[in-house]
Each structure stands twice: as structure tokens, then as C-alpha cells.
Design a protein around this motif. Sequence first.
Motif, mmCIF file in Angstrom:
data_model
loop_
_atom_site.group_PDB
_atom_site.id
_atom_site.type_symbol
_atom_site.label_atom_id
_atom_site.label_comp_id
_atom_site.label_asym_id
_atom_site.label_seq_id
_atom_site.Cartn_x
_atom_site.Cartn_y
_atom_site.Cartn_z
ATOM 1 N N MET A 1 0.843 -1.197 0.000
ATOM 2 C CA MET A 1 0.000 0.000 0.000
ATOM 3 C C MET A 1 0.877 1.245 0.000
ATOM 4 O O MET A 1 1.971 1.249 0.557
ATOM 5 C CB MET A 1 -0.906 0.013 1.245
ATOM 6 N N SER A 2 0.344 2.317 -0.564
ATOM 7 C CA SER A 2 1.080 3.570 -0.609
ATOM 8 C C SER A 2 1.054 4.231 0.772
ATOM 9 O O SER A 2 0.287 3.833 1.664
ATOM 10 C CB SER A 2 0.430 4.506 -1.628
ATOM 11 N N ALA A 3 1.859 5.250 0.900
ATOM 12 C CA ALA A 3 1.889 5.986 2.171
ATOM 13 C C ALA A 3 0.530 6.617 2.452
ATOM 14 O O ALA A 3 0.063 6.642 3.599
ATOM 15 C CB ALA A 3 2.982 7.054 2.090
ATOM 16 N N GLN A 4 -0.130 7.099 1.391
ATOM 17 C CA GLN A 4 -1.443 7.722 1.584
ATOM 18 C C GLN A 4 -2.465 6.685 2.066
ATOM 19 O O GLN A 4 -3.315 6.980 2.922
ATOM 20 C CB GLN A 4 -1.923 8.340 0.267
ATOM 21 N N ALA A 5 -2.339 5.465 1.546
ATOM 22 C CA ALA A 5 -3.279 4.404 1.949
ATOM 23 C C ALA A 5 -3.124 4.109 3.436
ATOM 24 O O ALA A 5 -4.118 3.971 4.166
ATOM 25 C CB ALA A 5 -3.039 3.146 1.110
ATOM 26 N N TRP A 6 -1.866 4.027 3.891
ATOM 27 C CA TRP A 6 -1.637 3.773 5.314
ATOM 28 C C TRP A 6 -2.196 4.929 6.151
ATOM 29 O O TRP A 6 -2.776 4.719 7.221
ATOM 30 C CB TRP A 6 -0.142 3.586 5.591
ATOM 31 N N THR A 7 -2.030 6.136 5.643
ATOM 32 C CA THR A 7 -2.536 7.308 6.379
ATOM 33 C C THR A 7 -4.065 7.237 6.487
ATOM 34 O O THR A 7 -4.645 7.540 7.540
ATOM 35 C CB THR A 7 -2.142 8.611 5.647
ATOM 36 N N GLN A 8 -4.707 6.827 5.397
ATOM 37 C CA GLN A 8 -6.176 6.721 5.423
ATOM 38 C C GLN A 8 -6.641 5.731 6.491
ATOM 39 O O GLN A 8 -7.546 6.002 7.274
ATOM 40 C CB GLN A 8 -6.689 6.281 4.039
ATOM 41 N N VAL A 9 -5.975 4.561 6.499
ATOM 42 C CA VAL A 9 -6.370 3.526 7.473
ATOM 43 C C VAL A 9 -6.127 4.022 8.890
ATOM 44 O O VAL A 9 -6.958 3.868 9.799
ATOM 45 C CB VAL A 9 -5.592 2.211 7.200
ATOM 46 N N ALA A 11 -6.019 7.099 9.956
ATOM 47 C CA ALA A 11 -6.983 8.142 10.304
ATOM 48 C C ALA A 11 -8.329 7.515 10.690
ATOM 49 O O ALA A 11 -8.963 7.926 11.672
ATOM 50 C CB ALA A 11 -7.172 9.092 9.116
ATOM 51 N N ALA A 12 -8.736 6.502 9.931
ATOM 52 C CA ALA A 12 -10.015 5.843 10.219
ATOM 53 C C ALA A 12 -9.993 5.231 11.621
ATOM 54 O O ALA A 12 -10.934 5.416 12.415
ATOM 55 C CB ALA A 12 -10.300 4.768 9.170
ATOM 56 N N ALA A 14 -8.070 6.032 14.067
ATOM 57 C CA ALA A 14 -7.949 7.083 15.080
ATOM 58 C C ALA A 14 -9.338 7.625 15.439
ATOM 59 O O ALA A 14 -9.637 7.835 16.618
ATOM 60 C CB ALA A 14 -7.057 8.207 14.540
ATOM 61 N N PHE A 15 -10.172 7.811 14.421
ATOM 62 C CA PHE A 15 -11.536 8.293 14.710
ATOM 63 C C PHE A 15 -12.321 7.255 15.512
ATOM 64 O O PHE A 15 -13.068 7.592 16.438
ATOM 65 C CB PHE A 15 -12.262 8.621 13.402
ATOM 66 N N ALA A 16 -12.169 5.977 15.152
ATOM 67 C CA ALA A 16 -12.872 4.915 15.885
ATOM 68 C C ALA A 16 -12.404 4.879 17.336
ATOM 69 O O ALA A 16 -13.208 4.747 18.267
ATOM 70 C CB ALA A 16 -12.637 3.568 15.205
ATOM 71 N N ALA A 17 -11.086 5.023 17.545
ATOM 72 C CA ALA A 17 -10.539 5.001 18.903
ATOM 73 C C ALA A 17 -11.048 6.204 19.685
ATOM 74 O O ALA A 17 -11.391 6.100 20.869
ATOM 75 C CB ALA A 17 -9.009 5.003 18.835
ATOM 76 N N LEU A 18 -11.126 7.357 19.022
ATOM 77 C CA LEU A 18 -11.627 8.565 19.685
ATOM 78 C C LEU A 18 -13.070 8.356 20.141
ATOM 79 O O LEU A 18 -13.417 8.627 21.301
ATOM 80 C CB LEU A 18 -11.544 9.746 18.712
ATOM 81 N N ALA A 19 -13.920 7.855 19.239
ATOM 82 C CA ALA A 19 -15.336 7.641 19.564
ATOM 83 C C ALA A 19 -15.475 6.615 20.681
ATOM 84 O O ALA A 19 -16.240 6.800 21.641
ATOM 85 C CB ALA A 19 -16.095 7.177 18.322
ATOM 86 N N SER A 20 -14.722 5.530 20.565
ATOM 87 C CA SER A 20 -14.812 4.462 21.569
ATOM 88 C C SER A 20 -14.325 4.965 22.921
ATOM 89 O O SER A 20 -14.953 4.716 23.959
ATOM 90 C CB SER A 20 -13.978 3.268 21.086
ATOM 91 N N GLY A 21 -13.210 5.694 22.909
ATOM 92 C CA GLY A 21 -12.653 6.211 24.167
ATOM 93 C C GLY A 21 -13.588 7.213 24.815
ATOM 94 O O GLY A 21 -13.805 7.193 26.032
#
Lengths: 254, 235
Positions: A1-9, A11-12, A14-21
Motif C-alpha cells: 500500500m502507498s503511504a497515503q493508503a496507510w494514512t487513510q487507514v 486516520a479511520a 484514530a476516529f474509531a478510537a476517539l469515539a470508543s474512548g
Amino acid sequence: MSAQAWTQVAAAFAFAALASGLAWRLKLGLGSGIALAAVRATVQLAVVGLVIAVIYEHPPLAVAFVAAMLLTAALTSGGRLHAVHGSRIWAAVAIGLPALSATGLLLAVGAFEATPQAAIPTAGILIGGAMAATTLTGRRLIEALHDEQDAIEARLSLGDDVRSAVAPLVRRAVTTGLVPAIDQTRSVGLVSLPGTFVGLILGGATPETAARVQLVVLLALLAVELLAGLLIALTIVRRVTEPGAERINPPALG
Amino acid sequence: MLAAVPGPSISTALATGGVSATDLWLSRGGREILRGARLEVPRACVTALIAPSGAGKSTLLRCVTRLLDPDRGTITVGGQDVQTIPPRELRRRVGLVAQRATMFPGTVGDNVAYALEGVGPAHDRVRQAIEAAGLVGDWASRAADELSGGEQARVAIARALVRDPEVLLLDEPTAALDHETGELVGATLRRLAEDGIGICLAIHDLPFARRFADRAVHLDGSDATEAGRDEAPAA
């Protein structure tokens, strides 16, 4: 995967962890639910991505994929309408007939290319819309048939046949089932940018192309959802009608 | 009133359009609702079907108009088995007024005209039916859902009457009415019987039956005329 692909995953997640936390911190009782939903979505989308990649290489498999989508939709919607005997089969008909016909028509007239890349998302959106309309219309009608027996029997006692006696209930249920699609169509671009538009823009399409494709999908959805609602409503009426007796056996709510 | 049975004999009246139900049995959900129930409703006569609430009166009336079918037993209208009469034709000949009057959207006239194809709320037949139900004056243009319970009960009677039924079945017609309105409805039903319609009141109010009915029966068909209290044994 490209660097952007890793960043997308990243980020996703991170948002899930934020909501869960946040849910855990506020003791909402949703922390594990959010985490589980995020994991499920990850697995399901990864599998779907892999499957669709295989389908792109073997286009005839697209038929099986669409069939699997329809089956899942029928089981989901039919499960919500279990008060009516054979609900999953009838849900499959109500969802599949308009959704697949519309998909076939759009491909046949050349509105979209007859490729898996176009057919699968088109069928998916239309099946999803038809499923929502089928569930909403069916639930509303079943509840009305159960709750409004006095009014139905009053009409039957005044000489109505079953179809006329339940017509006001059918109209209300079909209207209810179509309200989300109408609201979505009316508010498009003002309240939200729908998925097809966003996906095409992110995928590199021009705004003009994205808007045009979105318009086709939205307007096709209106027709498909109306037909799905009508089909499930007429089917339910037929299933609860006692042949020859001009009366209904109201479905039990559950 | 109960001692004086006007008009023709029951057998004659039944042959000319009355209702006869014999040995009706019906179970639902493992519970026996009707156990050998009987009912004779001659024309030109008010028959009170006396039984306590929950004894099966409503079920019996719904069986007569085939909103339900009994598990066993025979029901005839004018000597003809109801199973051989098309349901819509049967329901034209036998009107049923439910305990809870359901008003349709619109005016009283709209409600009464509902059952007549191609007839508007201002038609003479509609006006006559409204008057026959005891609503004298300009009732046709009033909003049906703004009426009192007693007024709605009479609109429901008018709605059934406009189809010229041979027999009118009323399920607890006084349930939602005060004494004065109940008396008005009772008088209306007596007039209708005198016009030749067979009236059946399914009711638990024996004093009301005594004032307005020609005959009173229990669910098993036995005579309830001599019953001295409101409640009578169920079938």
C-alpha cells in the motif's frame, strides 16, 4: 500500500478510537460496541474489496455477487416482516424486481457501462434503497393492519372489498416508506453530499460527472423504492386476505 | 315491551329475511368463545341478545356477517346459508354497527355516503338515513370526528341504514352513551323495527332491553325475558 493508503487507514482507526474512548469515558455503554463495529467494518470492507478485485478479473462473477447482495437484503428485510408468512421470499421479490430491473435498464440503455465496475455499485445502491423502503413500508402496514382492525371491519361491513378497505392503510404505509428517499432527493447538495457523488469526486471524477451520475442514481432510487414499497404492500395485503371471504387475518406483531 | 311481540311469527319473519344462527362453536387461541350459541332475529322486531361483557356477543354478530366463520354451526339470512351468499351482498343485507363507532375522515354526510357508490353527501338517501338515525337538522355538513360518542354512534347507525339492510345488528349500542342519548337511540331502533327492519341489540343492559326490545334471549337461545338482573348466564 502507498503511504497515503496507510494514512487513510490510520486516520479511520484514530476516529474509531476517539469515539470508543469518549463513549467509555462518558460511561455511555457503547465503547465496546463502537470498537466491534469498527472491526467488523474493517473486515467486511477488506473482504468485499478482495472479492470485487477478483470479480474485476472474472466479470461473470458479478452476477453471483449481486445475487448475494439481494439475498442478504431479502433476509434482513424479511426478518423484520416475519409476522407475514414467507416474508423473506416476498421481500426478495419486492427488492429484487425493481432494483434489478432498473439496474438492467440503466446498463442496457448505456447510461452506465455494462461492466462489473458500474453494475455492482449501481445494483448495490438500488438494492439498498429498495430494502429500506420494503422494511419501512412493510412494518408500517403490518402495524396498521394490527392496530386499525375496527376501521377495516367498519369498511368491510359497509360493503367494501378487502382491497378498498385497506387502501388508506396501504397509501399511508407506502408514503411512509418513500419519505426518506424523497427527503434525500430534495436535500441533496444542500444538507449532505451523497455517497455516489463523494466516491466519484474522491476517485478523481469531475464534479460534473459526479453530479450527473448521482442524479441518475437518486431519481432511479425514487422509482425503485416506490415500486418496492407497493410490491411489498400488495403482497402483505394478499397474504392476510382470506380468499373468498372478503376479510383479513391481521398479522400478529412481534 | 318484552311481553309484546309485534309483527309476524318468528318462523314467518325469518323466512322473509331474518337471521337464524344455530349451534355455533368457535375457538381461538385455545379458548372456546362460542359454545353452541343460537340466535334468531326476525324482521320487524327488536331482539335483545343478553349476555355479560366478554361472553361472545360481538363474536356471534361478526360471524353473522362473516367477518369471522364459526368452527361449526349454521347461519342463515332469509333462509339462505350465509356461506352461499357473496360476503359483500351479505353485508349489504345485514348491517353491523360495532361497539366503537369508527368515523372516516370528512363530514357526517361523507361518512353516510361512503357505502353508496356514486352518491354524494347531499343526496336525499343520505339525508333520510341521517334523520332515520335520530339526527334531525343540519348534521350532514358537520365534521364527523368532532361529534360526541353518542352522536358518532348514531352516525354509525345512519351509515348502516343507508344501504337498506334487512337486519341491523348493533353491538352494545348504548355503551358510550349517557342515559338521555341511549333513550334517543332506543326510540330510533324501535321506529326502524316498525318500518320492517330486524334489529338485534347485543347488550348486557337488561333494563334498556326491557324498555326497547320485543324479545330477549341468551347466547344459548333461551328466553331472557324473565331474567331479573343485568347479567345473564353465558352459553
